[in-house]
Each structure stands twice: as structure tokens, then as C-alpha cells.
Motif scaffolding. Sequence first.
Motif, PDB file in Angstrom:
ATOM      1  N   TYR A 228       0.825  -1.188   0.009  1.00  0.00           N
ATOM      2  CA  TYR A 228      -0.023   0.009   0.115  1.00  0.00           C
ATOM      3  C   TYR A 228       0.890   1.316   0.000  1.00  0.00           C
ATOM      4  CZ  TYR A 228      -3.501  -3.512   1.754  1.00  0.00           C
ATOM      5  OH  TYR A 228      -3.945  -4.518   1.934  1.00  0.00           O
ATOM      6  N   HIS A 243     -14.560  -5.688   3.460  1.00  0.00           N
ATOM      7  CA  HIS A 243     -14.876  -7.246   2.764  1.00  0.00           C
ATOM      8  C   HIS A 243     -15.066  -8.155   4.007  1.00  0.00           C
ATOM      9  CE1 HIS A 243     -10.818  -6.952   2.695  1.00  0.00           C
ATOM     10  NE2 HIS A 243     -10.666  -8.397   2.588  1.00  0.00           N
ATOM     11  N   HIS A 301     -13.394  -6.564   7.302  1.00  0.00           N
ATOM     12  CA  HIS A 301     -12.300  -5.715   7.620  1.00  0.00           C
ATOM     13  C   HIS A 301     -11.940  -4.805   6.427  1.00  0.00           C
ATOM     14  CE1 HIS A 301     -11.361  -9.884   5.973  1.00  0.00           C
ATOM     15  NE2 HIS A 301     -10.270  -9.323   5.468  1.00  0.00           N
ATOM     16  N   ARG A 311       3.100   0.610   3.307  1.00  0.00           N
ATOM     17  CA  ARG A 311       2.590  -0.366   4.192  1.00  0.00           C
ATOM     18  C   ARG A 311       2.659  -1.899   3.397  1.00  0.00           C
ATOM     19  NH1 ARG A 311      -2.279  -3.547   5.467  1.00  0.00           N
ATOM     20  NH2 ARG A 311      -2.144  -4.509   7.622  1.00  0.00           N
ATOM     21  N   SER A 313       1.546  -6.077   3.850  1.00  0.00           N
ATOM     22  CA  SER A 313       1.371  -7.187   4.442  1.00  0.00           C
ATOM     23  C   SER A 313       1.125  -8.569   3.769  1.00  0.00           C
ATOM     24  CB  SER A 313      -0.365  -6.916   4.791  1.00  0.00           C
ATOM     25  OG  SER A 313      -1.122  -6.987   3.895  1.00  0.00           O
TER      26      SER A 313
HETATM   27  O1  LIG Z   1      -3.225  -5.896   3.856  1.00  0.00           O
HETATM   28  C1  LIG Z   1      -3.948  -6.304   4.958  1.00  0.00           C
HETATM   29  O2  LIG Z   1      -3.885  -6.062   6.146  1.00  0.00           O
HETATM   30  C2  LIG Z   1      -5.308  -7.037   4.850  1.00  0.00           C
HETATM   31  C3  LIG Z   1      -5.485  -7.806   3.361  1.00  0.00           C
HETATM   32  C4  LIG Z   1      -6.663  -8.464   3.200  1.00  0.00           C
HETATM   33  O3  LIG Z   1      -7.644  -8.279   3.968  1.00  0.00           O
HETATM   34  C5  LIG Z   1      -7.018  -9.252   1.997  1.00  0.00           C
HETATM   35  O4  LIG Z   1      -5.970  -9.539   1.237  1.00  0.00           O
HETATM   36  O5  LIG Z   1      -8.100  -9.797   1.902  1.00  0.00           O
END
Ligand SMILES: O=C(O)CCC(=O)C(=O)O
Length: 385
Positions: A228, A243, A301, A311, A313
Motif C-alpha cells: 500500500y 470485505h 475488515h 505498508r 502485509s
Molecule cells: O493488508 C491487510 O492487512 C489486509 C489484506 C486483506 O484483507 C486481504 O487481502 O483480504
Amino acid sequence: MALHSSGSLSDGEPTIRVQKLVETQLSEVPSQYIQPPDRRPSDTNNSTDLTIPVIDLFGFDPAHRQAVRAAIARESSEWGAFQVINHGIPISLLNQMRTAGLSFFTDCPISDKLAYACDPKSFASEGYGTQMLLDKGVDSQSSVLDWRDYFDHHTLPLSRRNPSNWPHFPSDYRELMEQYSDCMNLLAQRLLALISESIGLPSSWMEDAITGMGAEEGFYQNITVSYYPPCPQPDLTLGLQTHSDIGAITLLIQDNVGGLQVLSGQGDWVTVQPLSPDAIVVILADQTEILTNGKCKSAEHRVITNSSRARLSISAFHDPPKAVKISPAAELSSLTTSVLKFSYTRFQDQFDIEEKNKIFATIAQYSIFNSRFLPIHINMLDSLK
Ligand SMILES: O=C(O)CCC(=O)C(=O)O
Ligand SMILES: [Fe+2]
């Protein structure tokens, strides 16, 4: 409408990566990324007091199992999301994964990255992308773009795993991803055993139900590395729109920037604080809510953006194989209510986007049209409660 690689509006798919857009030093986000007012982070309830729960797994030590089970039972029904520590996965592997994932996005030239571009027209295609499939049939409000780029990997079963489709940079990337996939698979199995026990079912019940009893294949696992970039107007955008995850259980690691938020039972968005480098976020998904007849919640979320720091993840999704029929444990009807909340769905049908109207008409009681792959979220679970 979608962004074309030229940056202009067209009926084509969005192929321009957000990271590339940010390099142009823009001070305002293009209109396609602006959320309608009721979905903007600034106009939804944000709670600074609440945090999502943290569960110490004590390395799955049998001496602590009863207490851990009780915590899992409580938080699965209250939140459907929690962080776990002492889960047995080496912190060095989690750190190496974060470093490798970030290195692909920040050290690899765009031309190298584009060599791995996913096919935006094909559903859940593996590779480097920016917007999981857009549905052209939906209203313009719903087709707002996420402020995110990603790399999606097909990791399990082994018949789907082809590391040559994954980044070759940094040099240990593919090997790490294979190791990480196996570790996450094991953790998903161990957590599902605890969840089964926590609702009074045999340890293997959830895993058997998700994978189809006796199936050799195991989970369908996809691993998505999400990047991000900083966003000049974080109040107007979302890194990832609201979602719930479509599969059974998602295991996620993040860096120390923060941005993932979970919706509380009271309707507040609660940030999942980056806790420590070894914390793993557990997000229960739609199939788990169905299998447990609603005893476990599928957590809603989203991801918010910020103006100063990118960011990263990494999400490991564990889904049923496509042909498995998902229905609630019959045992749970007597434990909760006299009727089952859900009838059944075949996971396969949820992927059939072209046929979605037919599916909605033919799958009794429950269907999902999920924004992990589509731009709008209609959580049918909610409408059935
Ligand atoms: O990046 C995140 O913290 C969440 C990612 C997420 O919710 C997803 O890919 O379904
Ligand atoms: Fe998600």
C-alpha cells in the motif's frame, strides 16, 4: 470504468500500478480511487479505545490447551479476528518474508515486476496486480479502486504450486515462499483443531469439513503480498475496501505501519495494532461461519491508507477445494438453535462470477458475492441472520 495503463479512463481493466501513480508526485488522488462519502475512513466510526484481542498459544503446550480453547471460543464469536503469539513459527522466517516481499516492490524495476503481471481478465489469476477482478456490471460507486498493489501466489495444493511463476528477486524469494506456505498450512490446521474443540466438536472436524473428508488435496492456499503506497488523500481512499474473506481462515503478518481495521460488534472500526514482529493476525472467513452455524464470526475488515509510509502485509488464505460442499455441523443445531442458520453452498459456485445471478437463485439460503475478488460486498450471511 477503470484506469488504463495510460492513466486515462477507459472500459479496459486497471493496469496502472498504484506505486507507479505515486511516483508522479500527485497531490490529489484520481477520482476512481475516491470512496463514496459513507465509506470514507473520515466518515465512518473509528474507535481508538478498542483493540482486537491477543491470544497466547503457549506453543500448543497441552498444559495450556483448555485456557487457549476458551479464549479462542470467546474471540471467535465476539470478533472473528484476533492476533496470536507463541504460535511456533520462527520469527526469523516472518522477518525474512517481510524483507523479501518489500524488496520485490521497492528494489525491483517496474519492467521486471510487470514480467509477472497477472491477467486482470482472469479470475484470481496468479501474479503482480493492482485490483482483484472488477465486475463491469456493478454501479459506479462500487467500482472504486483500491489504493493497493499486490502479488498473488498459488501455493497449495502442491499441484497448483509453480515457483517459477513467483518473483526471482530477491534470490531467496521462492524458497522462502515455499517454506512460509508450509508453515502457514500447519498453523491453519492447528488453529482449526482448536476452533473445532472450542465448539465441542472433534479436533479434526473443521479441517475435514473444509478439505472434504479424506481428500488428499488439503486446503487451497493462496498467499497475497499486499503493498500500500503512501496516499496523498488518506481520508478519501481505502487501501482495501470493506470485505470478509471468502474462504475458511486467513493468517496475516504485517509490518509496523498499521492500517488493517476490523469492524467491531458495535459498528466501530478498530485498528489491528502492529504488536510485535512475531504476532500473526487470524481472520476467520465465511466458510468457517457457515460450518459453525454462526458460532464463529466471519470478520469484516478493510485497510486504510496514510500519507507518509508505505505498508506491507502478507495474507495466507486457506479455502476449501472447489468441489467441496460446505454445510453447518449438524451437531451444532442442537447446541445453538433448533434450526441451522445456513443451508449449504458449494465453494466452487462462488467463483462462477458470470453465473452469479443463476447461483444466487439456485443456491438455497446462502451465497456470497465477495469483495476479495469483486468491488462490492454483499454479505449474505448478514441478510440471513
Ligand atoms: O493488508 C491487510 O492487512 C489486509 C489484506 C486483506 O484483507 C486481504 O487481502 O483480504
Ligand atoms: Fe481480507
